[in-house]
Design an enzyme around this catalytic site. Structure first.
Site, PDB file in Angstrom:
ATOM      1  N   ARG A 164       4.764  -8.414  -7.735  1.00  0.00           N
ATOM      2  CA  ARG A 164       3.569  -7.658  -7.286  1.00  0.00           C
ATOM      3  C   ARG A 164       2.390  -8.570  -6.971  1.00  0.00           C
ATOM      4  NH1 ARG A 164       7.256  -4.496  -7.291  1.00  0.00           N
ATOM      5  NH2 ARG A 164       7.136  -2.305  -7.883  1.00  0.00           N
ATOM      6  N   SER A 236       3.510   3.549  -8.891  1.00  0.00           N
ATOM      7  CA  SER A 236       3.152   3.001 -10.216  1.00  0.00           C
ATOM      8  C   SER A 236       1.666   2.676 -10.225  1.00  0.00           C
ATOM      9  CB  SER A 236       3.907   1.698 -10.490  1.00  0.00           C
ATOM     10  OG  SER A 236       5.285   1.902 -10.452  1.00  0.00           O
ATOM     11  N   GLU A 332      -1.937  -1.734 -10.853  1.00  0.00           N
ATOM     12  CA  GLU A 332      -1.274  -2.298  -9.673  1.00  0.00           C
ATOM     13  C   GLU A 332      -2.001  -1.831  -8.415  1.00  0.00           C
ATOM     14  OE1 GLU A 332       1.737  -0.554  -7.179  1.00  0.00           O
ATOM     15  OE2 GLU A 332       3.221  -1.619  -8.399  1.00  0.00           O
TER      16      GLU A 332
HETATM   17  P1  FAD Z   1      -2.498   0.383   1.717  1.00  0.00           P
HETATM   18  O1  FAD Z   1      -2.519   1.234   0.512  1.00  0.00           O
HETATM   19  O2  FAD Z   1      -3.175   0.894   2.936  1.00  0.00           O
HETATM   20  O3  FAD Z   1      -3.124  -1.034   1.358  1.00  0.00           O
HETATM   21  C1  FAD Z   1      -2.708  -1.731   0.205  1.00  0.00           C
HETATM   22  C2  FAD Z   1      -3.430  -3.093   0.163  1.00  0.00           C
HETATM   23  O4  FAD Z   1      -3.000  -3.906   1.232  1.00  0.00           O
HETATM   24  C3  FAD Z   1      -4.951  -2.970   0.339  1.00  0.00           C
HETATM   25  O5  FAD Z   1      -5.552  -3.990  -0.427  1.00  0.00           O
HETATM   26  C4  FAD Z   1      -5.162  -3.227   1.824  1.00  0.00           C
HETATM   27  O6  FAD Z   1      -6.455  -3.733   2.110  1.00  0.00           O
HETATM   28  C5  FAD Z   1      -4.088  -4.271   2.105  1.00  0.00           C
HETATM   29  N1  FAD Z   1      -3.549  -4.184   3.472  1.00  0.00           N
HETATM   30  C6  FAD Z   1      -2.925  -3.119   4.040  1.00  0.00           C
HETATM   31  N2  FAD Z   1      -2.521  -3.446   5.298  1.00  0.00           N
HETATM   32  C7  FAD Z   1      -2.907  -4.723   5.506  1.00  0.00           C
HETATM   33  C8  FAD Z   1      -2.799  -5.625   6.616  1.00  0.00           C
HETATM   34  N3  FAD Z   1      -2.196  -5.286   7.757  1.00  0.00           N
HETATM   35  N4  FAD Z   1      -3.333  -6.854   6.485  1.00  0.00           N
HETATM   36  C9  FAD Z   1      -3.950  -7.240   5.332  1.00  0.00           C
HETATM   37  N5  FAD Z   1      -4.090  -6.448   4.263  1.00  0.00           N
HETATM   38  C10 FAD Z   1      -3.575  -5.203   4.347  1.00  0.00           C
HETATM   39  N6  FAD Z   1       5.335  -0.120  -4.156  1.00  0.00           N
HETATM   40  C11 FAD Z   1       6.346  -0.934  -4.507  1.00  0.00           C
HETATM   41  O7  FAD Z   1       6.208  -2.164  -4.466  1.00  0.00           O
HETATM   42  N7  FAD Z   1       7.539  -0.427  -4.918  1.00  0.00           N
HETATM   43  C12 FAD Z   1       7.783   0.898  -4.994  1.00  0.00           C
HETATM   44  O8  FAD Z   1       8.871   1.310  -5.377  1.00  0.00           O
HETATM   45  C13 FAD Z   1       6.734   1.778  -4.621  1.00  0.00           C
HETATM   46  N8  FAD Z   1       6.905   3.119  -4.689  1.00  0.00           N
HETATM   47  C14 FAD Z   1       5.884   3.953  -4.355  1.00  0.00           C
HETATM   48  C15 FAD Z   1       6.103   5.330  -4.439  1.00  0.00           C
HETATM   49  C16 FAD Z   1       5.099   6.222  -4.100  1.00  0.00           C
HETATM   50  C17 FAD Z   1       5.351   7.700  -4.188  1.00  0.00           C
HETATM   51  C18 FAD Z   1       3.844   5.725  -3.652  1.00  0.00           C
HETATM   52  C19 FAD Z   1       2.755   6.673  -3.239  1.00  0.00           C
HETATM   53  C20 FAD Z   1       3.618   4.344  -3.572  1.00  0.00           C
HETATM   54  C21 FAD Z   1       4.639   3.451  -3.926  1.00  0.00           C
HETATM   55  N9  FAD Z   1       4.461   2.055  -3.875  1.00  0.00           N
HETATM   56  C22 FAD Z   1       5.491   1.216  -4.196  1.00  0.00           C
HETATM   57  C23 FAD Z   1       3.152   1.480  -3.487  1.00  0.00           C
HETATM   58  C24 FAD Z   1       2.944   1.369  -1.962  1.00  0.00           C
HETATM   59  O9  FAD Z   1       3.790   2.218  -1.257  1.00  0.00           O
HETATM   60  C25 FAD Z   1       3.124  -0.056  -1.448  1.00  0.00           C
HETATM   61  O10 FAD Z   1       2.254  -0.939  -2.120  1.00  0.00           O
HETATM   62  C26 FAD Z   1       2.893  -0.174   0.059  1.00  0.00           C
HETATM   63  O11 FAD Z   1       3.259  -1.454   0.514  1.00  0.00           O
HETATM   64  C27 FAD Z   1       1.443   0.107   0.468  1.00  0.00           C
HETATM   65  O12 FAD Z   1       1.407   0.195   1.874  1.00  0.00           O
HETATM   66  P2  FAD Z   1       0.195   0.857   2.621  1.00  0.00           P
HETATM   67  O13 FAD Z   1       0.352   0.592   4.089  1.00  0.00           O
HETATM   68  O14 FAD Z   1       0.037   2.257   2.215  1.00  0.00           O
HETATM   69  O15 FAD Z   1      -1.009  -0.040   2.070  1.00  0.00           O
HETATM   70  N1  EPU Z   2      10.418   4.308 -18.843  1.00  0.00           N
HETATM   71  C1  EPU Z   2      10.136   5.161 -19.907  1.00  0.00           C
HETATM   72  N2  EPU Z   2       9.375   6.271 -19.636  1.00  0.00           N
HETATM   73  C2  EPU Z   2       8.901   6.562 -18.399  1.00  0.00           C
HETATM   74  C3  EPU Z   2       9.183   5.683 -17.325  1.00  0.00           C
HETATM   75  C4  EPU Z   2       9.946   4.555 -17.582  1.00  0.00           C
HETATM   76  O1  EPU Z   2      10.530   4.932 -21.031  1.00  0.00           O
HETATM   77  O2  EPU Z   2       8.232   7.592 -18.254  1.00  0.00           O
HETATM   78  C5  EPU Z   2      11.260   3.107 -19.116  1.00  0.00           C
HETATM   79  C6  EPU Z   2      12.757   3.411 -19.187  1.00  0.00           C
HETATM   80  O3  EPU Z   2      13.297   2.568 -20.157  1.00  0.00           O
HETATM   81  C7  EPU Z   2      13.274   2.961 -17.830  1.00  0.00           C
HETATM   82  C8  EPU Z   2      12.350   1.777 -17.536  1.00  0.00           C
HETATM   83  O4  EPU Z   2      11.096   2.174 -18.074  1.00  0.00           O
HETATM   84  O5  EPU Z   2      14.596   2.579 -17.881  1.00  0.00           O
HETATM   85  C9  EPU Z   2      12.211   1.448 -16.077  1.00  0.00           C
HETATM   86  O6  EPU Z   2      11.835   2.606 -15.343  1.00  0.00           O
HETATM   87  P1  EPU Z   2      12.061   2.674 -13.768  1.00  0.00           P
HETATM   88  O7  EPU Z   2      13.432   2.233 -13.410  1.00  0.00           O
HETATM   89  O8  EPU Z   2      11.608   4.003 -13.296  1.00  0.00           O
HETATM   90  O9  EPU Z   2      11.097   1.544 -13.231  1.00  0.00           O
HETATM   91  P2  EPU Z   2       9.611   1.115 -13.566  1.00  0.00           P
HETATM   92  O10 EPU Z   2       9.641  -0.199 -14.248  1.00  0.00           O
HETATM   93  O11 EPU Z   2       8.875   2.221 -14.266  1.00  0.00           O
HETATM   94  C10 EPU Z   2       9.383  -0.235 -11.367  1.00  0.00           C
HETATM   95  C11 EPU Z   2       8.396  -0.364 -10.243  1.00  0.00           C
HETATM   96  C12 EPU Z   2       8.547   0.771  -9.247  1.00  0.00           C
HETATM   97  C13 EPU Z   2       9.960   0.743  -8.698  1.00  0.00           C
HETATM   98  C14 EPU Z   2      10.939   0.915  -9.870  1.00  0.00           C
HETATM   99  C15 EPU Z   2      12.382   0.846  -9.447  1.00  0.00           C
HETATM  100  C16 EPU Z   2       6.502  -1.558 -11.134  1.00  0.00           C
HETATM  101  C17 EPU Z   2       5.069  -1.502 -11.539  1.00  0.00           C
HETATM  102  N3  EPU Z   2       7.045  -0.414 -10.748  1.00  0.00           N
HETATM  103  O12 EPU Z   2       9.026   0.944 -12.108  1.00  0.00           O
HETATM  104  O13 EPU Z   2       7.638   0.549  -8.189  1.00  0.00           O
HETATM  105  O14 EPU Z   2      10.170   1.765  -7.755  1.00  0.00           O
HETATM  106  O15 EPU Z   2      10.701  -0.142 -10.836  1.00  0.00           O
HETATM  107  O16 EPU Z   2      12.734  -0.465  -9.210  1.00  0.00           O
HETATM  108  O17 EPU Z   2       7.090  -2.619 -11.148  1.00  0.00           O
HETATM  109  C18 EPU Z   2       5.436   1.022  -7.411  1.00  0.00           C
HETATM  110  O18 EPU Z   2       5.231  -0.208  -7.453  1.00  0.00           O
HETATM  111  O19 EPU Z   2       4.570   1.831  -7.001  1.00  0.00           O
HETATM  112  C19 EPU Z   2       6.726   1.543  -7.857  1.00  0.00           C
HETATM  113  C20 EPU Z   2       7.020   2.840  -7.871  1.00  0.00           C
END
Ligand code: FAD
Ligand code: EPU
Length: 336
Positions: A164, A236, A332
């Site tokens: 991240r 997250s 995050e």
């Molecule tokens: P924004 O929210 O618009 O911007 C994020 C940051 O990047 C800001 O600081 C912005 O200024 C900067 N930025 C955006 N575009 C540019 C650009 N072109 N140039 C320079 N800076 C820029 N993230 C994960 O890593 N793993 C996940 O599994 C994951 N699951 C998600 C699930 C849900 C339901 C949601 C809502 C979010 C999740 N995210 C996850 C977080 C998010 O989707 C990612 O961080 C994604 O890359 C953000 O993209 P965005 O275009 O919406 O960025």
């Molecule tokens: N867990 C709990 N309770 C909860 C949630 C999670 O106990 O309510 C524990 C469980 O042990 C589970 C473990 O956490 O097995 C891991 O949970 P999960 O697989 O859902 O992943 P996470 O660590 O909670 C991370 C990323 C997610 C990504 C998933 C899958 C971060 C901050 N988040 O979540 O990214 O989708 O792994 O790989 O690293 C995001 O960045 O926005 C995001 C959704």
């Protein structure tokens, strides 16, 4: 290039907060983007580069200009028997790129299926899920320095990717606009099914294929994560904390069920979702801001919450986790 004045950002932040900015410039071409950067140089004021708004928390209205890169080309720049290199512009919707790759039988991005947002933001926090990180497929990041409107290209190594984290959240924070990302994808079959339940989920579908892996990942995500259209959230809210082996030993003595993932020989990652759940917050609310009942790492807007409400909830959780476990968890999400 057109500036939309007093623009409402409700559909540009997945928390669904009712906030606005003084001006909003959507850029369909690099020329338009350079025009927007010249404008903020000529009339200095706060600015924000915004993609899909899925990793951002507006704590208030934004008193400045929002620049939204909306260039959407995908170009194949090189190909050999094993790999293909795609130059993908910042405004392409991330999951449309993943789908495009899966449809063409190009391997590498499938575990990152269904992550919201745009390609331009993907290197910023080095998006990751299900055992994969985008850095594993990034060859180069192209962009423009905001200060002098000069183009740059950075190799993956120069981007300093980590969990991240990247140079765009560090030294170059708020200093660049990413215009495109060059991805190197595999043309030969290779899967990464080591994380949690993926392998089992894919095998239930019969054969291990690229479309089946994508479907399995989407199914798992849908079972845990709320759809922003139904329940505002930014994925997250916190990063998973990384602690020392010694700190983990103490934690494990007191809480033997704590899950953990090795990072290096000395460092261990703890799921923040577990810490928050153990602190009693899963499914709980503070006013209209709540902790999701299926995944405690996700804070949700139950409807009508503000950024300030969400921050109050986040700070209370951080405090409680610290009091209970002596571990600091950090947001995050980007707080504006
Ligand atoms: P924004 O929210 O618009 O911007 C994020 C940051 O990047 C800001 O600081 C912005 O200024 C900067 N930025 C955006 N575009 C540019 C650009 N072109 N140039 C320079 N800076 C820029 N993230 C994960 O890593 N793993 C996940 O599994 C994951 N699951 C998600 C699930 C849900 C339901 C949601 C809502 C979010 C999740 N995210 C996850 C977080 C998010 O989707 C990612 O961080 C994604 O890359 C953000 O993209 P965005 O275009 O919406 O960025
Ligand atoms: N867990 C709990 N309770 C909860 C949630 C999670 O106990 O309510 C524990 C469980 O042990 C589970 C473990 O956490 O097995 C891991 O949970 P999960 O697989 O859902 O992943 P996470 O660590 O909670 C991370 C990323 C997610 C990504 C998933 C899958 C971060 C901050 N988040 O979540 O990214 O989708 O792994 O790989 O690293 C995001 O960045 O926005 C995001 C959704």
């Amino acid at each position: 290039m057109q500036t939309q004045k007093n623009f409402n950002l409700k559909s540009y932040n997945t928390f669904g907060f009712d906030v606005s900015c003084k001006g909003f410039i959507s850029c369909n071409t690099i020329d338009q983007l350079q025009g927007a950067l010249s404008y903020i140089k000529q009339y200095p004021q706060p600015y924000l580069i915004l993609g899909g708004g899925s990793n951002i928390l507006f704590s208030n209205n934004f008193n400045g200009i929002v620049i939204h890169p909306a260039m959407k080309e995908i170009c194949s720049v090189k190909e050999n028997d094993e790999h293909i290199w795609l130059d993908v512009q910042a405004g392409v919707v991330w999951d449309e790129l993943v789908e495009h790759c899966v449809n063409n039988n190009w391997f590498g991005l499938e575990n990152l299926s269904y992550i919201p947002g745009n390609v331009g933001a993907s290197p910023v926090q080095n998006i990751g899920a299900y055992g994969a990180e985008v850095k594993d497929c990034i060859e180069q990041v192209n962009g423009i320095f905001i200060e002098n409107n000069q183009a740059f290209s950075l190799s993956a190594e120069a981007c300093q990717f980590a969990y991240r984290q990247s140079i765009f959240k560090g030294e170059l924070k708020n200093k660049t606009v990413i215009t495109s990302v060059v991805f190197k994808l595999n043309k030969t079959e290779s899967y990464n099914l080591s994380y949690g339940p993926i392998k089992e989920q894919v095998e239930k579908m019969g054969k291990i294929t690229l479309p089946n892996v994508r479907t399995a990942i989407i199914d798992i995500r849908k079972s845990k994560l709320p759809e922003p259209e139904e329940l505002g959230n930014a994925g997250s809210f916190f990063k998973n904390p990384v602690i020392s082996k010694e700190q983990f030993a103490t934690l494990h003595e007191q809480h033997s069920s704590v899950p953990s993932y090795p990072v290096t020989h000395d460092l261990i990652k703890i799921p923040a979702g577990w810490l928050i759940e153990q602190a009693g917050w899963k499914g709980k609310a503070l006013g209209k801001a709540a902790v999701h009942n299926k995944q405690a790492l996700v804070l949700v807007n139950k409807g009508g919450a503000s950024g300030k409400d969400m921050l109050e909830l986040a700070h209370t959780i951080m405090q409680d986790v610290n009091n209970k476990f002596g571990i600091s968890i950090e947001p995050e999400v980007n707080i504006i």
